[in-house]
Design a protein around this motif. Sequence first.
Motif, mmCIF file in Angstrom:
data_model
loop_
_atom_site.group_PDB
_atom_site.id
_atom_site.type_symbol
_atom_site.label_atom_id
_atom_site.label_comp_id
_atom_site.label_asym_id
_atom_site.label_seq_id
_atom_site.Cartn_x
_atom_site.Cartn_y
_atom_site.Cartn_z
ATOM 1 N N ASN A 1 3.771 2.764 -2.569
ATOM 2 C CA ASN A 1 4.598 1.555 -2.569
ATOM 3 C C ASN A 1 3.858 0.378 -3.203
ATOM 4 O O ASN A 1 4.461 -0.437 -3.927
ATOM 5 C CB ASN A 1 5.004 1.198 -1.141
ATOM 6 C CG ASN A 1 5.995 2.180 -0.558
ATOM 7 O OD1 ASN A 1 6.699 2.863 -1.297
ATOM 8 N ND2 ASN A 1 6.046 2.271 0.758
ATOM 9 N N ALA A 2 2.547 0.278 -2.916
ATOM 10 C CA ALA A 2 1.758 -0.801 -3.504
ATOM 11 C C ALA A 2 1.691 -0.665 -5.013
ATOM 12 O O ALA A 2 1.838 -1.647 -5.757
ATOM 13 C CB ALA A 2 0.352 -0.797 -2.904
ATOM 14 N N GLU A 3 1.486 0.561 -5.500
ATOM 15 C CA GLU A 3 1.425 0.784 -6.945
ATOM 16 C C GLU A 3 2.770 0.470 -7.599
ATOM 17 O O GLU A 3 2.826 -0.113 -8.698
ATOM 18 C CB GLU A 3 1.010 2.228 -7.223
ATOM 19 C CG GLU A 3 -0.432 2.520 -6.865
ATOM 20 C CD GLU A 3 -0.815 3.969 -7.092
ATOM 21 O OE1 GLU A 3 -1.990 4.225 -7.411
ATOM 22 O OE2 GLU A 3 0.065 4.850 -6.931
ATOM 23 N N ALA A 4 3.859 0.831 -6.930
ATOM 24 C CA ALA A 4 5.181 0.537 -7.479
ATOM 25 C C ALA A 4 5.426 -0.961 -7.530
ATOM 26 O O ALA A 4 5.980 -1.487 -8.503
ATOM 27 C CB ALA A 4 6.253 1.223 -6.626
ATOM 28 N N SER A 5 4.980 -1.657 -6.484
ATOM 29 C CA SER A 5 5.163 -3.107 -6.449
ATOM 30 C C SER A 5 4.353 -3.800 -7.532
ATOM 31 O O SER A 5 4.805 -4.761 -8.157
ATOM 32 C CB SER A 5 4.768 -3.632 -5.065
ATOM 33 O OG SER A 5 4.824 -5.037 -5.008
ATOM 34 N N LEU A 6 3.145 -3.307 -7.771
ATOM 35 C CA LEU A 6 2.258 -3.924 -8.759
ATOM 36 C C LEU A 6 2.586 -3.487 -10.184
ATOM 37 O O LEU A 6 2.245 -4.186 -11.152
ATOM 38 C CB LEU A 6 0.797 -3.546 -8.461
ATOM 39 C CG LEU A 6 0.179 -4.146 -7.208
ATOM 40 C CD1 LEU A 6 -1.150 -3.459 -6.898
ATOM 41 C CD2 LEU A 6 -0.036 -5.641 -7.385
ATOM 42 N N GLY A 7 3.201 -2.309 -10.315
ATOM 43 C CA GLY A 7 3.396 -1.755 -11.645
ATOM 44 C C GLY A 7 2.098 -1.249 -12.238
ATOM 45 O O GLY A 7 1.933 -1.210 -13.459
ATOM 46 N N LEU A 8 1.162 -0.869 -11.375
ATOM 47 C CA LEU A 8 -0.152 -0.389 -11.792
ATOM 48 C C LEU A 8 -0.458 0.943 -11.112
ATOM 49 O O LEU A 8 -0.058 1.167 -9.973
ATOM 50 C CB LEU A 8 -1.259 -1.370 -11.397
ATOM 51 C CG LEU A 8 -1.365 -2.702 -12.119
ATOM 52 C CD1 LEU A 8 -2.450 -3.542 -11.459
ATOM 53 C CD2 LEU A 8 -1.693 -2.491 -13.586
ATOM 54 N N ARG A 9 -1.177 1.809 -11.807
ATOM 55 C CA ARG A 9 -1.705 3.018 -11.188
ATOM 56 C C ARG A 9 -3.111 2.696 -10.677
ATOM 57 O O ARG A 9 -4.037 2.522 -11.448
ATOM 58 C CB ARG A 9 -1.760 4.149 -12.202
ATOM 59 C CG ARG A 9 -2.455 5.400 -11.734
ATOM 60 C CD ARG A 9 -1.635 6.232 -10.798
ATOM 61 N NE ARG A 9 -0.472 6.826 -11.426
ATOM 62 C CZ ARG A 9 0.336 7.675 -10.800
ATOM 63 N NH1 ARG A 9 0.082 7.996 -9.538
ATOM 64 N NH2 ARG A 9 1.370 8.165 -11.409
ATOM 65 N N ILE A 10 -3.250 2.562 -9.343
ATOM 66 C CA ILE A 10 -4.544 2.203 -8.754
ATOM 67 C C ILE A 10 -5.448 3.421 -8.641
ATOM 68 O O ILE A 10 -6.649 3.337 -8.865
ATOM 69 C CB ILE A 10 -4.346 1.567 -7.361
ATOM 70 C CG1 ILE A 10 -3.417 0.346 -7.459
ATOM 71 C CG2 ILE A 10 -5.690 1.156 -6.759
ATOM 72 C CD1 ILE A 10 -3.966 -0.776 -8.285
ATOM 73 N N PHE A 11 -4.859 4.572 -8.313
ATOM 74 C CA PHE A 11 -5.647 5.795 -8.115
ATOM 75 C C PHE A 11 -5.100 6.930 -8.979
ATOM 76 O O PHE A 11 -3.886 7.063 -9.148
ATOM 77 C CB PHE A 11 -5.617 6.226 -6.642
ATOM 78 C CG PHE A 11 -6.154 5.191 -5.703
ATOM 79 C CD1 PHE A 11 -7.522 4.962 -5.615
ATOM 80 C CD2 PHE A 11 -5.299 4.437 -4.921
ATOM 81 C CE1 PHE A 11 -8.022 4.002 -4.764
ATOM 82 C CE2 PHE A 11 -5.784 3.474 -4.053
ATOM 83 C CZ PHE A 11 -7.161 3.252 -3.984
ATOM 84 N N GLY B 1 -7.199 -0.113 -11.629
ATOM 85 C CA GLY B 1 -7.334 -0.312 -10.185
ATOM 86 C C GLY B 1 -8.631 -0.996 -9.824
ATOM 87 O O GLY B 1 -8.670 -1.872 -8.944
ATOM 88 N N GLU B 2 -9.712 -0.620 -10.506
ATOM 89 C CA GLU B 2 -10.998 -1.239 -10.216
ATOM 90 C C GLU B 2 -10.982 -2.716 -10.588
ATOM 91 O O GLU B 2 -11.512 -3.564 -9.852
ATOM 92 C CB GLU B 2 -12.124 -0.512 -10.943
ATOM 93 C CG GLU B 2 -13.491 -1.060 -10.613
ATOM 94 C CD GLU B 2 -14.620 -0.157 -11.077
ATOM 95 O OE1 GLU B 2 -15.775 -0.615 -11.049
ATOM 96 O OE2 GLU B 2 -14.350 0.988 -11.477
ATOM 97 N N ILE B 3 -10.387 -3.045 -11.734
ATOM 98 C CA ILE B 3 -10.297 -4.448 -12.144
ATOM 99 C C ILE B 3 -9.499 -5.243 -11.121
ATOM 100 O O ILE B 3 -9.888 -6.353 -10.715
ATOM 101 C CB ILE B 3 -9.642 -4.557 -13.543
ATOM 102 C CG1 ILE B 3 -10.583 -3.963 -14.607
ATOM 103 C CG2 ILE B 3 -9.302 -6.010 -13.867
ATOM 104 C CD1 ILE B 3 -9.940 -3.826 -15.980
ATOM 105 N N TYR B 4 -8.385 -4.675 -10.684
ATOM 106 C CA TYR B 4 -7.526 -5.370 -9.718
ATOM 107 C C TYR B 4 -8.252 -5.579 -8.385
ATOM 108 O O TYR B 4 -8.279 -6.698 -7.848
ATOM 109 C CB TYR B 4 -6.250 -4.560 -9.505
ATOM 110 C CG TYR B 4 -5.320 -5.175 -8.485
ATOM 111 C CD1 TYR B 4 -4.540 -6.280 -8.799
ATOM 112 C CD2 TYR B 4 -5.224 -4.646 -7.203
ATOM 113 C CE1 TYR B 4 -3.688 -6.853 -7.867
ATOM 114 C CE2 TYR B 4 -4.382 -5.209 -6.258
ATOM 115 C CZ TYR B 4 -3.617 -6.316 -6.598
ATOM 116 O OH TYR B 4 -2.789 -6.878 -5.661
ATOM 117 N N LEU B 5 -8.849 -4.525 -7.854
ATOM 118 C CA LEU B 5 -9.477 -4.628 -6.543
ATOM 119 C C LEU B 5 -10.736 -5.490 -6.578
ATOM 120 O O LEU B 5 -11.088 -6.129 -5.591
ATOM 121 C CB LEU B 5 -9.790 -3.234 -6.001
ATOM 122 C CG LEU B 5 -8.572 -2.430 -5.549
ATOM 123 C CD1 LEU B 5 -8.981 -1.032 -5.108
ATOM 124 C CD2 LEU B 5 -7.838 -3.132 -4.423
#
Length: 327
Positions: free
Chosen positions: A38-48, A61-65
Amino acid sequence: MDLAMLRTLALVAQHGSFAEAARVLGLDPSSVSRIVANAEASLGLRIFQRTTRRLRITEEGEIYLRRVVPLIEELEHAREDAGGARSAPSGTLRVTASVAFAHECIVPHLGDFHDRYPEISLELLPTDSTLDMLANGIDLAIRLAPAPEGDLISTRLIRTRYRVCAAPGYLAKHGPLSDPRDLSGLNCLRFALPEFRSRWLFRRTGEEAFEVAVSGRTVIANALSLRQAARDGLGPALLADWLIDGDLARGVLVDLFPAHDCTATEFDTAAWALYPSRSFLPRKVRVAIDFLREKLKTDPTTASLSATSQLPSRAPSPPFLQSGVRK
């Protein structure tokens, strides 16, 4: 996106596993997986990046976190500080330490700890085995080592020194020892760790370190029993200062080589407090670390030890976002 969702992302990245993050959060792994999706969908980013065998953080994901985690920490600290103004630390605190360290340096202070923090229930697990903190639900581990390795976070409680000591009765029978090399050929008492069994290291200030081969008929796997054998005059033993300072002060044991530093591993050793997560350190763990550092610093058996660094009030980014060794 709410704070709980961001915290979940950070924990998954830190532990590299939905299951371990779920263990910390007290959730089912499938719930953690849904939160991340859900978090990835909300952000529009693939974190993992997920495979059947592996989970790894993506570059995005690393840049974001890297940007978000410090904000999470500040929000967590703000909530903790505000809550601390109206509530005392509470909950069950599970602590593990070696049998000897627990006996000598923790148990004598339990009364004071309970008086100061009556809402904390303490479970102390003395063992000479290295327990898996996450698998055993341990909040705080005290380890004796030159420097801890691995993914756990560590902070130094006290520096430790080792001394070679023997009972006065042993010296009366076998004569004084003037040089560490005199240990060769004697019936030494040895600790049952590989690096302690065959040679001990010595040095004097400004001089090169040297090693002395040691042997003996008695090898003991418990530091308290090793100390008792030395008290009984069975031979010289290499023991930590926090274990023998009282005996040395009372004359029960004699420091054989006071002008030398002694060790079996490295000369710079310490008692370390280890905990699983730097980012979200519960108040019960923080106050326990501060309490132990205070007591060990003022305890008569450890008062001569040098001062140690303080636990930072605002921790840096968690290890998965740092380069270099994770301590």
